[in-house]
Every structure is written in structure tokens, then in C-alpha cells.
Write a protein that holds these residues in place. Structure first.
Motif, mmCIF file in Angstrom:
data_model
loop_
_atom_site.group_PDB
_atom_site.id
_atom_site.type_symbol
_atom_site.label_atom_id
_atom_site.label_comp_id
_atom_site.label_asym_id
_atom_site.label_seq_id
_atom_site.Cartn_x
_atom_site.Cartn_y
_atom_site.Cartn_z
ATOM 1 N N SER A 29 0.823 -1.210 0.000
ATOM 2 C CA SER A 29 0.000 0.000 0.000
ATOM 3 C C SER A 29 0.856 1.258 0.000
ATOM 4 C CB SER A 29 -0.919 0.016 1.237
ATOM 5 O OG SER A 29 -1.852 -1.040 1.185
ATOM 6 N N ALA A 30 2.083 1.127 0.520
ATOM 7 C CA ALA A 30 2.952 2.293 0.654
ATOM 8 C C ALA A 30 3.728 2.626 -0.604
ATOM 9 C CB ALA A 30 3.927 2.082 1.817
ATOM 10 N N THR A 31 3.948 1.619 -1.477
ATOM 11 C CA THR A 31 4.736 1.889 -2.683
ATOM 12 C C THR A 31 4.384 0.931 -3.813
ATOM 13 O OG1 THR A 31 6.989 2.017 -3.601
ATOM 14 C CG2 THR A 31 6.621 0.382 -1.887
ATOM 15 N N SER A 32 4.417 1.477 -5.019
ATOM 16 C CA SER A 32 4.249 0.644 -6.216
ATOM 17 C C SER A 32 5.522 0.669 -7.047
ATOM 18 C CB SER A 32 3.071 1.160 -7.061
ATOM 19 O OG SER A 32 3.289 2.515 -7.445
ATOM 20 N N ASP A 33 6.563 1.282 -6.507
ATOM 21 C CA ASP A 33 7.827 1.429 -7.224
ATOM 22 C C ASP A 33 8.943 0.553 -6.657
ATOM 23 O OD1 ASP A 33 6.777 3.448 -8.935
ATOM 24 O OD2 ASP A 33 7.027 4.915 -7.324
ATOM 25 N N ILE A 34 9.089 0.538 -5.351
ATOM 26 C CA ILE A 34 10.157 -0.245 -4.728
ATOM 27 C C ILE A 34 9.789 -1.730 -4.759
ATOM 28 C CG2 ILE A 34 11.406 -0.683 -2.567
ATOM 29 C CD1 ILE A 34 10.918 2.245 -1.825
ATOM 30 N N PRO A 35 10.707 -2.592 -5.183
ATOM 31 C CA PRO A 35 10.427 -4.029 -5.210
ATOM 32 C C PRO A 35 10.149 -4.557 -3.795
ATOM 33 C CG PRO A 35 12.407 -3.533 -6.473
ATOM 34 C CD PRO A 35 12.057 -2.283 -5.728
ATOM 35 N N ILE A 36 9.149 -5.417 -3.678
ATOM 36 C CA ILE A 36 8.799 -6.029 -2.401
ATOM 37 C C ILE A 36 8.845 -7.548 -2.554
ATOM 38 C CG2 ILE A 36 6.996 -6.337 -0.665
ATOM 39 C CD1 ILE A 36 5.883 -3.581 -1.570
ATOM 40 N N VAL A 37 9.587 -8.203 -1.675
ATOM 41 C CA VAL A 37 9.629 -9.664 -1.639
ATOM 42 C C VAL A 37 9.099 -10.094 -0.276
ATOM 43 C CG1 VAL A 37 11.073 -11.728 -1.688
ATOM 44 C CG2 VAL A 37 11.582 -9.812 -3.220
ATOM 45 N N PHE A 38 8.053 -10.915 -0.263
ATOM 46 C CA PHE A 38 7.451 -11.333 0.997
ATOM 47 C C PHE A 38 7.749 -12.795 1.298
ATOM 48 C CE2 PHE A 38 4.000 -11.946 -2.196
ATOM 49 C CZ PHE A 38 3.821 -13.316 -2.070
#
Length: 324
Positions: A108-117
């Protein structure tokens, strides 16, 4: 003569420039970027900590020079949101989100930084990815749900322990937990078994919720609910006092007193998430193109002491790996 001298000087000058360029290129090739990794984790407990350890080891094994900004929300959703916002403001290179709420807040906080869960049960239901095969967007990772874990657990409870009423303590506000409870209910259709729910909002509510199930159930199943697992000993104490077997969903909870679990190592899914992060950091892949991974090597692990307290004889046919 003058022309020859000029030609010789030109060659020397050109050679010097080439060598200098090669020297610069060599230094750049030999240097490595230091990546800033933001880590958001909903609460601190052994399984999530093991996943984080696995993630870091994967980056280390790949030669990634990383600096970690690790923050734990301690079960507070407002803190969880703040952590995600702070990591985005810090302009980290990648966010490692360890749990469903952590991943949702980061997404929800970013659509630019890659997120790996990792430590996420239902990535599609949590609206983190479009599909397991093609995540889309900036988010991907590894889930903590093996397709056979719940069915094997329910069959064990019924066929080996004769259970009919399964008590489930969980945080109804956590999507990860709601998905698992619904999956258990679906699995029990036609098995002559029912679920008795006890909902909590914080870890302080866990013991009272477990006590509310006494007299209503003949077994309990503690899923990968971060709120409940962080206070697991409260459930184990109540259940043991009343001779109620507690099946759990991951191995660390077996070591902490749960009777048994069909599961996998959280370190492994953390490591696999780390391998995905390496590909993203190196520019080899984008999150949108990396399929969400599922755990491997499902096995049964049992606690000998818990079985003894409950008067349960561990049969050879169960092929269980035993812990004290």
C-alpha cells in the motif's frame, strides 16, 4: 624526423589513455554496490525470525553487500503502516516483508520499490499479487502454505486421535488467518468434524480465548496466526491441563510444546525469498515476472514430551520426526 616524433608521441599518449581507461574499468568491475534492504515484520517469534535469517543467508551466499533496516511492529497495525511508510521514505532498494500484514502495508505504501514477501498464506486473497504464476506489479515472494498441510492435519486428528470438534484460536482481523480457518472448514465438510472458533485481537487475549474452548472441543489446531503464535505457551498450558491435543502449523511451535505439525522449515522459505531478491537486485528479473513459490518437503514432526503429557503413544507407522 619531426613527423616521426609526433607519431611516436601520439602512440604513447593513446596507449596511456587506453591503460588509464582499463584501470578505471577494472576498479568499477571489482567494486560492488551496497544495497539498502528494508525489513518489515509484524511481530517477533521463532518462525518469522528463522525466515529472516534464511533471507539474509541467501543474499550473503550470492555475494550481495546489504545493509538492513529491520523494524518489527510487535503486532500493532498502526506501527506496521508507519514502518512501511518510513522504509519508502528512506528510499531502500528493496523491502523484505515478513508476514501478510507486513506485505500488505508495504504494498500500500509503494508501487515502485520491489517487495519480496514470505510467511504469507494466501498471496492472491491478500491482494498482493494478481496470480501465483504471474504476480504483476512490484510484489512477489514465498508463501507458507503447503497444499497438503491442512488436509493431512485434519486426517491425522480424525483417524489417529479420534477428534470431532477442533478448536481454533485466531486473529480474525488478519487475512492470512481467516483464509486458513475457511480452508479448514471447507476441508471438514463430509468428515463428521466441526470447527469451534475463538477470536482474539491481541496476544493478551489468547489465554482467555483458549480457556473459552474448554468443554466445547476435543482438539485444537493453531494455524500460522502471528498474534496467537506469539503467545503460544498460553494455549499449550490450557490445553495440557485439560488433556487436549494441540496440532500446530509449523515446527517451531512443536518445539515450544505443540503436539505435532505437518510443515516445513521457515528458514527455507526465507532463503527462497532471498534468492528471488537477489535476482531482482541484480536486474535479472522483475517482481512481476517471478512466480510466487510454495514450500517444499512437507513432513510430520512430533513433540515426545507433549505426547507423554497427553498419554499418546507415537506409532512407527506415522513416520514422524521427533523433538523433545
Amino acid at each position: 624526423m619531426k613527423n616521426s616524433w609526433k607519431k611516436m608521441m601520439a602512440v604513447i599518449f593513446s596507449t596511456t589513455l587506453i591503460l588509464a581507461a582499463c584501470g578505471d574499468g577494472g576498479e568499477k568491475a571489482g567494486s560492488s554496490k551496497k544495497y539498502k534492504i528494508g525489513v518489515t515484520q509484524i511481530v517477533e517469534h521463532p518462525s518469522l525470525n528463522a525466515a529472516y535469517d534464511g533471507f539474509k543467508k541467501a543474499l550473503e551466499d550470492a555475494g550481495i553487500d546489504a545493509e538492513y533496516d529491520s523494524q518489527i511492529a510487535q503486532g500493532d497495525n498502526s506501527a506496521n503502516t508507519t514502518i512501511a511508510t518510513n522504509l519508502v521514505s528512506a528510499k531502500v532498494d528493496l523491502i523484505f516483508a515478513n508476514s501478510t500484514p507486513s506485505a500488505q502495508a508495504a504494498a500500500s505504501a509503494t508501487s515502485d520499490i520491489p517487495i519480496v514477501f514470505t510467511s504469507v498464506t494466501d498471496a492472491v486473497g491478500a491482494e498482493l499479487v494478481k496470480s501465483m504464476e504471474s504476480p504483476g506489479g512490484n510484489v512477489t515472494g514465498t508463501i507458507d502454505a503447503h497444499p497438503d498441510a491442512i488436509s493431512d492435519t485434519m486426517k491425522f486428528l480424525k483417524e489417529q486421535l479420534g477428534a470431532k470438534k477442533v478448536g481454533m484460536v485466531f486473529n480474525s482481523g488478519e487475512q492470512n488467518s481467516r483464509a486458513q480457518v475457511d480452508a479448514v472448514k471447507e476441508m471438514l465438510k463430509g468428515m463428521d468434524m466441526t470447527v469451534v472458533e475463538a477470536s482474539v485481537a491481541t496476544s493478551a487475549d489468547v489465554k482467555q480465548a483458549a480457556e473459552s474452548l474448554i468443554g466445547k472441543v476435543d482438539s485444537m489446531y493453531i494455524i500460522t496466526d502471528n498474534t496467537v503464535v506469539s503467545a503460544l505457551e498460553s494455549v499449550i498450558s490450557v490445553a495440557n491441563d485439560n488433556k487436549i491435543p494441540v496440532m500446530v502449523a509449523e515446527f517451531d511451535s512443536v518445539k515450544r510444546g505443540g503436539l505435532a505439525a505437518y510443515g516445513f522449515e521457515y528458514y527455507d522459505i526465507g532463503y527462497e525469498a532471498g534468492q528471488m531478491a537477489v535476482k531482482i537486485l541484480k536486474g535479472e528479473s522483475k517482481p512481476a515476472d517471478l512466480p510466487v513459490q510454495v514450500p517444499q518437503n512437507l513432513k510430520l514432526v512430533m513433540n515426545k514430551k507433549a505426547a507423554s503429557i497427553l498419554g499418546i503413544d507415537i506409532k512407527d507407522e506415522w513416520k514422524a520426526e521427533l523433538v523433545e
